[in-house]
Design a protein around this motif. Structure first.
Motif, PDB file in Angstrom:
ATOM      1  N   VAL A 138       0.863  -1.175   0.000  1.00 55.56           N
ATOM      2  CA  VAL A 138       0.000   0.000   0.000  1.00 55.56           C
ATOM      3  C   VAL A 138       0.898   1.224   0.000  1.00 55.56           C
ATOM      4  N   GLU A 139       0.761   2.056  -1.028  1.00 52.18           N
ATOM      5  CA  GLU A 139       1.533   3.291  -1.151  1.00 52.18           C
ATOM      6  C   GLU A 139       0.568   4.430  -1.447  1.00 52.18           C
ATOM      7  N   ASP A 140       0.656   5.477  -0.665  1.00 48.65           N
ATOM      8  CA  ASP A 140      -0.224   6.642  -0.830  1.00 48.65           C
ATOM      9  C   ASP A 140      -1.694   6.240  -0.835  1.00 48.65           C
ATOM     10  N   GLY A 141      -2.043   5.265  -0.009  1.00 48.92           N
ATOM     11  CA  GLY A 141      -3.423   4.839   0.111  1.00 48.92           C
ATOM     12  C   GLY A 141      -3.918   3.932  -0.999  1.00 48.92           C
ATOM     13  N   ARG A 142      -3.039   3.549  -1.926  1.00 49.14           N
ATOM     14  CA  ARG A 142      -3.424   2.659  -3.032  1.00 49.14           C
ATOM     15  C   ARG A 142      -2.754   1.311  -2.851  1.00 49.14           C
ATOM     16  N   ARG A 143      -3.500   0.245  -3.097  1.00 48.74           N
ATOM     17  CA  ARG A 143      -2.916  -1.089  -3.057  1.00 48.74           C
ATOM     18  C   ARG A 143      -2.286  -1.379  -4.412  1.00 48.74           C
ATOM     19  N   LEU A 144      -0.998  -1.746  -4.378  1.00 51.21           N
ATOM     20  CA  LEU A 144      -0.262  -2.076  -5.583  1.00 51.21           C
ATOM     21  C   LEU A 144       0.184  -3.527  -5.510  1.00 51.21           C
ATOM     22  N   HIS A 145       0.266  -4.160  -6.661  1.00 53.71           N
ATOM     23  CA  HIS A 145       0.736  -5.541  -6.750  1.00 53.71           C
ATOM     24  C   HIS A 145       1.969  -5.569  -7.641  1.00 53.71           C
ATOM     25  N   PHE A 146       2.951  -6.380  -7.258  1.00 49.96           N
ATOM     26  CA  PHE A 146       4.180  -6.520  -8.022  1.00 49.96           C
ATOM     27  C   PHE A 146       4.403  -7.994  -8.322  1.00 49.96           C
ATOM     28  N   CYS A 147       4.735  -8.286  -9.579  1.00 51.39           N
ATOM     29  CA  CYS A 147       4.940  -9.676  -9.985  1.00 51.39           C
ATOM     30  C   CYS A 147       6.193 -10.239  -9.317  1.00 51.39           C
ATOM     31  N   GLU A 148       6.342 -11.541  -9.398  1.00 57.36           N
ATOM     32  CA  GLU A 148       7.473 -12.217  -8.767  1.00 57.36           C
ATOM     33  C   GLU A 148       8.808 -11.694  -9.297  1.00 57.36           C
ATOM     34  N   SER A 149       8.905 -11.452 -10.596  1.00 58.29           N
ATOM     35  CA  SER A 149      10.157 -10.969 -11.191  1.00 58.29           C
ATOM     36  C   SER A 149      10.538  -9.596 -10.649  1.00 58.29           C
ATOM     37  N   CYS A 150       9.598  -8.678 -10.606  1.00 52.51           N
ATOM     38  CA  CYS A 150       9.883  -7.337 -10.094  1.00 52.51           C
ATOM     39  C   CYS A 150      10.207  -7.379  -8.603  1.00 52.51           C
ATOM     40  N   ALA A 151       9.486  -8.200  -7.854  1.00 55.56           N
ATOM     41  CA  ALA A 151       9.743  -8.318  -6.423  1.00 55.56           C
ATOM     42  C   ALA A 151      11.152  -8.864  -6.170  1.00 55.56           C
TER      43      ALA A 151
END
Length: 71
Positions: free
Chosen positions: A42-55
């Motif tokens: 959660v960044e700036d009140g928004r839920r974000l998802h990151f794929c396995e590669s980016c993580a």
């Protein structure tokens, strides 16, 4: 600020079909649920998802609790 310091435009959390999209690279998750290997933040009140590669690529920044705009 320079354009280089701005975070990349992040796609919406999900597309019209309700699929999950990586906020970093735009990879679309298969199925209607977030895969367990993806990271959620959660960044700036928004839920974000990151794929396995980016993580995996940015794990040190994630563990340091840096916002994704610093990656």
């Amino acid at each position: 600020m320079d354009e280089e310091t701005h975070p990349p435009e992040q796609p919406a959390e999900g597309s019209a079909e309700g699929s999950t999209v990586c906020a970093r690279c735009g990879t679309v998750a298969e199925g209607d649920t977030v895969p367990v290997t993806w990271l959620s933040a959660v960044e700036d009140g928004r839920r974000l998802h990151f794929c396995e590669s980016c993580a995996r690529l940015h794990i040190r920044a994630i563990e340091s609790r840096l916002d994704s705009l610093w990656w």
